[in-house]
Design an enzyme around this catalytic site. Structure first.
Site, PDB file in Angstrom:
ATOM      1  N   ALA A   1     -51.665 -78.796 106.798  1.00 26.78           N
ATOM      2  CA  ALA A   1     -51.167 -78.745 105.197  1.00 26.78           C
ATOM      3  C   ALA A   1     -49.853 -77.851 105.312  1.00 26.78           C
ATOM      4  O   ALA A   1     -49.851 -76.959 106.278  1.00 26.78           O
ATOM      5  CB  ALA A   1     -52.123 -78.361 104.471  1.00 26.78           C
ATOM      6  N   ASP A   2     -49.246 -77.956 104.277  1.00 28.03           N
ATOM      7  CA  ASP A   2     -47.991 -76.991 103.948  1.00 28.03           C
ATOM      8  C   ASP A   2     -47.830 -76.758 102.697  1.00 28.03           C
ATOM      9  O   ASP A   2     -47.986 -77.712 101.824  1.00 28.03           O
ATOM     10  CB  ASP A   2     -46.670 -77.524 104.694  1.00 28.03           C
ATOM     11  CG  ASP A   2     -45.853 -76.513 104.650  1.00 28.03           C
ATOM     12  OD1 ASP A   2     -46.002 -75.332 105.097  1.00 28.03           O
ATOM     13  OD2 ASP A   2     -44.552 -76.749 104.079  1.00 28.03           O
TER      14      ASP A   2
END
Length: 195
Positions: free
Chosen positions: A70-71
């Site tokens: 995830a970012d």
């Protein structure tokens, strides 16, 4: 087995909150936006690179590995506010966000040996006007560092948020609704206990 390719304690906490059993992987992926990338394209690419880097670490030992990457980035006027490099940078970010609405974009990818799926969450956040003493006090507590946009919505900065439209957990770094949906599509169900 499920792996979380993240150094973020908030992502670990959120994934555990959903009831999944997982192990954590420490991956290093350069977070540099290309000149031609939109903010969303950038966030989606970095999250995918994190997930693929995690899979590369585990693929030989665990052929059934599923890796979540995830970012999260804060976006104002098409500018991506990543993690501040120092106190001056953090103060500048908070001054820019003060009294304005910005967008928080989080991308989540799940990858395994044969599949790659992702979801994107976009949340609108309006900050109250922040006085110089408020910014100074917030920086002094240390919470601004290591956070996109120099604030932690789950901490003291919650008092700065005048309005939120979207996912609170997405602003924290892992949108729970989208993440649970991806895991379900991969056939991964919550466990009785999580790690």
């Amino acid at each position: 087995m499920l792996y979380l390719a993240s150094k973020s304690p908030r992502r670990r906490q959120l994934l555990a909150q959903l009831g999944y059993r997982f192990s954590c992987l420490d991956v290093d992926v350069p977070e540099v936006r290309a000149p031609s990338e939109s903010p969303q394209e950038y966030v989606v690419r970095v999250a995918l690179e994190k997930a693929r880097a995690g899979l590369a670490l585990r693929a030989d030992e665990d052929p059934d590995a599923v890796v979540l990457g995830a970012d999260t980035e804060v976006v104002l006027d098409d500018q991506v506010f990543g993690k501040p490099v120092d106190g001056r940078d953090a103060a500048a970010m908070l001054r820019r966000l003060s009294g304005r609405s910005h967008e928080v974009i989080t991308s989540v990818w799940l990858v395994d040996a044969g599949r790659e799926m992702h979801a994107v969450n976009r949340t609108q956040v309006r900050m109250a006007p922040l006085s110089p003493p408020q910014i100074e006090a917030y920086l002094a507590c240390g919470e601004a560092f290591g956070k996109a946009g120099a604030y932690a919505i789950q901490g003291r900065a919650a008092a700065f948020v005048a309005h939120l439209s979207g996912s609170h957990s997405g602003v924290m770094g892992l949108p729970l609704h989208e993440t649970a949906g991806l895991l379900s599509r991969f056939g991964i169900e919550p466990s009785d206990s999580s790690s």
